[in-house]
Design a protein around this motif. Sequence first.
Motif: not given
Lengths: 163, 163
Positions: A59, A67-70
Amino acid sequence: MGLNASFEPHPDLEPLRFLLGTWRGEGAGGYPTIDPFTYGEEMRFEDVGDRYLLYGQSSWTLDGGDPVHFERGFLRPGTDAGSVELTLAHPLGLAEVGEGRVDATTMSIESDRVTRTGTGDAVTALRRRYVVRGDVLTYEIDMAMDETAMTRHLTAELRRTEP
Amino acid sequence: MGLNASFEPHPDLEPLRFLLGTWRGEGAGGYPTIDPFTYGEEMRFEDVGDRYLLYGQSSWTLDGGDPVHFERGFLRPGTDAGSVELTLAHPLGLAEVGEGRVDATTMSIESDRVTRTGTGDAVTALRRRYVVRGDVLTYEIDMAMDETAMTRHLTAELRRTEP
């Protein structure tokens, strides 16, 4: 040479096949300790011919693609029909083990075994619910932390872009 | 729209940059409870512009390309210079949290917090050592299980195929 792409799908994965493919869309997040936010997201559930699915999620911020999260991990059937097991790694210094149920095209998973690295986030449990209707996947994720009881954290709606 | 591919690498990742790229090669495995085996493997360490690397590994049988194993997770610096933290998911019903050190182009990680699903493998701890010399990466992985003390499990030699 590499992984063989032509295989017979494992019959035990039948209940999870509604998730297969690549999904893209947008989500919204919040939590008592942070400001509300939105994000773009791509999610993928992949069959490689064994008795599990590969799961990955990326995300990013909607205004700049940062980048927000993986999330990276695996789903597999549990001991009885309709049960599902999740193993998942997060870049926040967290590893997650969850167990749950699949009912038609709804998957619900409770992860109350979250382990963390020395600098990992203070997450203690996660509750996940994914619903697929045709080519639309919606999910809700609740999260508990050391200082905060289980609270809604994320909701999103994605569309299947590849089978 | 998606993740922004043009970013400044995070300065804290400097000690881990020797791992970056895609690596392919072959490995050999064994353990007191199983027959020795060999495998083909691809490993990837990816920078997305945040303070962690994405790590993934896929392996397959050399005679037919059938799936052998997958690992999906993240590496990030710990509290002090040279420290590294690992979070990792396995399709065997395992999630792993590890901590270790980077010394020049050698990374050593001990994972003594391995959690498992109801049907997960009986792995209790893993010890990992990765060494890069130029475009060659070698690794050794030792594993402990409920009934077996820490024992050499895997060794492999891979070559960097993409930066």
